[in-house]
Write a protein that holds these residues in place. Structure first.
Motif, PDB file in Angstrom:
ATOM      1  N   GLU A 154     -20.101 -42.424 -37.268  1.00  0.00           N
ATOM      2  CA  GLU A 154     -21.428 -43.047 -37.238  1.00  0.00           C
ATOM      3  C   GLU A 154     -21.489 -44.135 -36.172  1.00  0.00           C
ATOM      4  O   GLU A 154     -22.489 -44.273 -35.457  1.00  0.00           O
ATOM      5  N   MET A 155     -20.408 -44.897 -36.036  1.00  0.00           N
ATOM      6  CA  MET A 155     -20.359 -45.916 -34.995  1.00  0.00           C
ATOM      7  C   MET A 155     -20.396 -45.285 -33.612  1.00  0.00           C
ATOM      8  O   MET A 155     -21.066 -45.783 -32.700  1.00  0.00           O
ATOM      9  N   LEU A 156     -19.702 -44.169 -33.439  1.00  0.00           N
ATOM     10  CA  LEU A 156     -19.730 -43.448 -32.166  1.00  0.00           C
ATOM     11  C   LEU A 156     -21.135 -42.937 -31.875  1.00  0.00           C
ATOM     12  O   LEU A 156     -21.613 -43.021 -30.737  1.00  0.00           O
ATOM     13  N   ARG A 157     -21.806 -42.432 -32.907  1.00  0.00           N
ATOM     14  CA  ARG A 157     -23.182 -41.930 -32.727  1.00  0.00           C
ATOM     15  C   ARG A 157     -24.119 -43.053 -32.276  1.00  0.00           C
ATOM     16  O   ARG A 157     -24.926 -42.863 -31.357  1.00  0.00           O
ATOM     17  N   CYS A 158     -24.006 -44.227 -32.909  1.00  0.00           N
ATOM     18  CA  CYS A 158     -24.869 -45.344 -32.537  1.00  0.00           C
ATOM     19  C   CYS A 158     -24.612 -45.788 -31.098  1.00  0.00           C
ATOM     20  O   CYS A 158     -25.553 -46.100 -30.355  1.00  0.00           O
ATOM     21  N   CYS A 159     -23.337 -45.808 -30.711  1.00  0.00           N
ATOM     22  CA  CYS A 159     -23.005 -46.178 -29.327  1.00  0.00           C
ATOM     23  C   CYS A 159     -23.519 -45.131 -28.341  1.00  0.00           C
ATOM     24  O   CYS A 159     -23.836 -45.450 -27.194  1.00  0.00           O
ATOM     25  N   HIS A 160     -23.582 -43.890 -28.773  1.00  0.00           N
ATOM     26  CA  HIS A 160     -24.088 -42.810 -27.933  1.00  0.00           C
ATOM     27  C   HIS A 160     -25.595 -42.908 -27.750  1.00  0.00           C
ATOM     28  O   HIS A 160     -26.128 -42.748 -26.643  1.00  0.00           O
ATOM     29  N   VAL A 161     -26.298 -43.229 -28.833  1.00  0.00           N
ATOM     30  CA  VAL A 161     -27.765 -43.166 -28.831  1.00  0.00           C
ATOM     31  C   VAL A 161     -28.412 -44.462 -28.339  1.00  0.00           C
ATOM     32  O   VAL A 161     -29.425 -44.426 -27.636  1.00  0.00           O
ATOM     33  N   PHE A 162     -27.829 -45.614 -28.689  1.00  0.00           N
ATOM     34  CA  PHE A 162     -28.486 -46.890 -28.412  1.00  0.00           C
ATOM     35  C   PHE A 162     -27.785 -47.659 -27.297  1.00  0.00           C
ATOM     36  O   PHE A 162     -26.582 -47.517 -27.087  1.00  0.00           O
ATOM     37  N   GLU A 163     -28.551 -48.508 -26.618  1.00  0.00           N
ATOM     38  CA  GLU A 163     -28.028 -49.298 -25.507  1.00  0.00           C
ATOM     39  C   GLU A 163     -27.337 -50.565 -26.005  1.00  0.00           C
ATOM     40  O   GLU A 163     -27.704 -51.141 -27.027  1.00  0.00           O
ATOM     41  N   HIS A 164     -26.343 -50.989 -25.221  1.00  0.00           N
ATOM     42  CA  HIS A 164     -25.688 -52.289 -25.393  1.00  0.00           C
ATOM     43  C   HIS A 164     -25.122 -52.495 -26.795  1.00  0.00           C
ATOM     44  O   HIS A 164     -25.141 -53.607 -27.334  1.00  0.00           O
ATOM     45  N   GLN A 165     -24.611 -51.426 -27.380  1.00  0.00           N
ATOM     46  CA  GLN A 165     -23.963 -51.531 -28.682  1.00  0.00           C
ATOM     47  C   GLN A 165     -22.468 -51.787 -28.500  1.00  0.00           C
ATOM     48  O   GLN A 165     -21.852 -51.275 -27.574  1.00  0.00           O
ATOM     49  N   GLN A 166     -21.903 -52.580 -29.407  1.00  0.00           N
ATOM     50  CA  GLN A 166     -20.461 -52.819 -29.394  1.00  0.00           C
ATOM     51  C   GLN A 166     -19.916 -52.566 -30.798  1.00  0.00           C
ATOM     52  O   GLN A 166     -20.358 -53.195 -31.760  1.00  0.00           O
ATOM     53  N   ALA A 167     -18.998 -51.633 -30.882  1.00  0.00           N
ATOM     54  CA  ALA A 167     -18.403 -51.260 -32.159  1.00  0.00           C
ATOM     55  C   ALA A 167     -16.902 -51.520 -32.096  1.00  0.00           C
ATOM     56  O   ALA A 167     -16.249 -51.211 -31.098  1.00  0.00           O
ATOM     57  N   LEU A 168     -16.361 -52.063 -33.174  1.00  0.00           N
ATOM     58  CA  LEU A 168     -14.944 -52.405 -33.224  1.00  0.00           C
ATOM     59  C   LEU A 168     -14.322 -51.827 -34.490  1.00  0.00           C
ATOM     60  O   LEU A 168     -14.832 -52.024 -35.590  1.00  0.00           O
ATOM     61  N   VAL A 169     -13.217 -51.111 -34.316  1.00  0.00           N
ATOM     62  CA  VAL A 169     -12.422 -50.592 -35.430  1.00  0.00           C
ATOM     63  C   VAL A 169     -11.103 -51.347 -35.434  1.00  0.00           C
ATOM     64  O   VAL A 169     -10.408 -51.395 -34.417  1.00  0.00           O
ATOM     65  N   VAL A 170     -10.750 -51.943 -36.571  1.00  0.00           N
ATOM     66  CA  VAL A 170      -9.524 -52.737 -36.683  1.00  0.00           C
ATOM     67  C   VAL A 170      -8.580 -52.039 -37.651  1.00  0.00           C
ATOM     68  O   VAL A 170      -8.954 -51.734 -38.790  1.00  0.00           O
ATOM     69  N   ALA A 171      -7.365 -51.782 -37.209  1.00  0.00           N
ATOM     70  CA  ALA A 171      -6.349 -51.138 -38.049  1.00  0.00           C
ATOM     71  C   ALA A 171      -5.200 -52.112 -38.289  1.00  0.00           C
ATOM     72  O   ALA A 171      -5.011 -53.071 -37.546  1.00  0.00           O
ATOM     73  N   HIS A 172      -4.401 -51.823 -39.324  1.00  0.00           N
ATOM     74  CA  HIS A 172      -3.328 -52.751 -39.695  1.00  0.00           C
ATOM     75  C   HIS A 172      -2.057 -52.534 -38.910  1.00  0.00           C
ATOM     76  O   HIS A 172      -1.176 -53.392 -38.901  1.00  0.00           O
ATOM     77  N   ARG A 173      -1.929 -51.384 -38.223  1.00  0.00           N
ATOM     78  CA  ARG A 173      -0.718 -51.104 -37.446  1.00  0.00           C
ATOM     79  C   ARG A 173      -1.096 -50.455 -36.116  1.00  0.00           C
ATOM     80  O   ARG A 173      -2.128 -49.809 -35.995  1.00  0.00           O
ATOM     81  N   THR A 174      -0.214 -50.614 -35.129  1.00  0.00           N
ATOM     82  CA  THR A 174      -0.453 -50.009 -33.820  1.00  0.00           C
ATOM     83  C   THR A 174      -0.556 -48.495 -33.926  1.00  0.00           C
ATOM     84  O   THR A 174      -1.419 -47.878 -33.291  1.00  0.00           O
ATOM     85  N   GLU A 175       0.310 -47.894 -34.746  1.00  0.00           N
ATOM     86  CA  GLU A 175       0.276 -46.436 -34.914  1.00  0.00           C
ATOM     87  C   GLU A 175      -1.069 -45.977 -35.451  1.00  0.00           C
ATOM     88  O   GLU A 175      -1.596 -44.937 -35.052  1.00  0.00           O
ATOM     89  N   SER A 176      -1.633 -46.771 -36.356  1.00  0.00           N
ATOM     90  CA  SER A 176      -2.923 -46.413 -36.945  1.00  0.00           C
ATOM     91  C   SER A 176      -4.051 -46.496 -35.915  1.00  0.00           C
ATOM     92  O   SER A 176      -4.974 -45.685 -35.920  1.00  0.00           O
ATOM     93  N   THR A 177      -3.982 -47.490 -35.018  1.00  0.00           N
ATOM     94  CA  THR A 177      -5.018 -47.594 -33.990  1.00  0.00           C
ATOM     95  C   THR A 177      -5.001 -46.362 -33.092  1.00  0.00           C
ATOM     96  O   THR A 177      -6.056 -45.856 -32.689  1.00  0.00           O
ATOM     97  N   GLU A 178      -3.810 -45.875 -32.790  1.00  0.00           N
ATOM     98  CA  GLU A 178      -3.699 -44.696 -31.930  1.00  0.00           C
ATOM     99  C   GLU A 178      -4.304 -43.462 -32.589  1.00  0.00           C
ATOM    100  O   GLU A 178      -4.992 -42.668 -31.951  1.00  0.00           O
ATOM    101  N   ILE A 179      -4.053 -43.313 -33.902  1.00  0.00           N
ATOM    102  CA  ILE A 179      -4.606 -42.172 -34.632  1.00  0.00           C
ATOM    103  C   ILE A 179      -6.131 -42.270 -34.720  1.00  0.00           C
ATOM    104  O   ILE A 179      -6.843 -41.290 -34.471  1.00  0.00           O
ATOM    105  N   LEU A 180      -6.638 -43.458 -35.052  1.00  0.00           N
ATOM    106  CA  LEU A 180      -8.086 -43.641 -35.180  1.00  0.00           C
ATOM    107  C   LEU A 180      -8.792 -43.418 -33.847  1.00  0.00           C
ATOM    108  O   LEU A 180      -9.834 -42.754 -33.780  1.00  0.00           O
ATOM    109  N   PHE A 181      -8.208 -43.963 -32.772  1.00  0.00           N
ATOM    110  CA  PHE A 181      -8.861 -43.795 -31.478  1.00  0.00           C
ATOM    111  C   PHE A 181      -8.816 -42.342 -31.025  1.00  0.00           C
ATOM    112  O   PHE A 181      -9.777 -41.849 -30.418  1.00  0.00           O
ATOM    113  N   GLU A 182      -7.736 -41.650 -31.311  1.00  0.00           N
ATOM    114  CA  GLU A 182      -7.641 -40.247 -30.931  1.00  0.00           C
ATOM    115  C   GLU A 182      -8.709 -39.425 -31.649  1.00  0.00           C
ATOM    116  O   GLU A 182      -9.285 -38.495 -31.056  1.00  0.00           O
ATOM    117  N   ASN A 183      -8.991 -39.751 -32.903  1.00  0.00           N
ATOM    118  CA  ASN A 183     -10.065 -39.063 -33.630  1.00  0.00           C
ATOM    119  C   ASN A 183     -11.422 -39.307 -32.977  1.00  0.00           C
ATOM    120  O   ASN A 183     -12.239 -38.387 -32.835  1.00  0.00           O
TER     121      ASN A 183
END
Length: 239
Positions: A6-35
């Protein structure tokens, strides 16, 4: 996750949006970003937004100047985001300090979105305290959302491996808990067959682990998780 899409969709559709996903481990950030990156790449060429530049943790769209970024807990100060998703908050060390810092990144506007998502990790921590307060009338402004395992349609055996009569005749701990789930939530024999199989094969017969990973209700999953000093059933009784 649905939240990140949903955050990706909003960034796609609307201008000047900033979305941040915070994970507890570096490995988790890599998995989330890859998705997130996989979903962006899967868009048809005609609608896929051009990425301004390549990054291991961020998509910054060229035409509308919107971006979605993934970060590790503790590296979020100085970032302003209309949309924020904190993943596995219960497992973040120093979660209280993180929440104090991270909530300052979100503006108080009607279209801001903050989602704190986690598997429970015991009681008394920041995530549990937020949950308890959110469930109380007038406790805080968070909206509690609990999704039990039986809401997932794939968590169901194609054919029931146990009948209601066979389950009723059993008196082991797993069967007692299964009968309680059937009584409280009205799940089918196909669903409880899946539950029993998952308990045995993925959670190795550990009811606490099963309650944490495949919870039926918020009270049981919080009590079953974490490194407890006192007996779960005793805590539940006195609570």
């Amino acid at each position: 996750s649905v939240t990140d899409m949903e955050m990706l969709r909003c960034c796609h559709v609307f201008e000047h949006q900033q979305a941040l996903v915070v994970a507890h481990r570096t490995e988790s950030t890599e998995i989330l970003f890859e998705n997130i990156r996989r979903a962006w790449k899967a868009m048809p060429d005609s609608v896929r937004p051009a990425n301004r530049y390549s990054s291991k943790r961020m998509l910054h769209f060229k035409d509308n100047d919107s971006r979605i970024e993934v970060s590790v807990a503790g590296e979020t100060r100085g970032f302003t985001a209309q949309m924020l998703h904190v993943s596995e908050l219960a497992f973040v060390e120093g979660a209280g300090a993180l929440m104090t810092a991270i909530m300052q990144t979100v503006p108080d506007t009607i279209d801001s979105l903050v989602i704190l998502q986690s598997t429970p990790n015991g009681v008394g921590n920041e995530f549990h305290n937020l949950w308890v307060a959110a469930c109380k009338p007038g406790g805080n402004e968070w909206i509690p959302v609990f999704i039990p395992w039986f809401e997932e349609p794939t968590y169901c055996a194609k054919k029931a491996k146990i009948t209601a009569e066979e389950l009723e005749a059993r008196q082991d701990d797993a069967a007692i808990r299964a009968k309680e789930i059937v009584r409280l939530h009205g799940v089918s024999m196909e669903q409880i067959s899946w539950w029993l199989s998952t308990l045995e094969n993925k959670c190795f017969g550990d009811l606490d682990r099963m309650e944490q990973e495949y919870a039926s209700d918020p009270q049981s999953c919080f009590l079953a998780s974490g490194r407890r000093v006192f007996d779960r059933d005793g805590i539940k009784h006195y609570a």
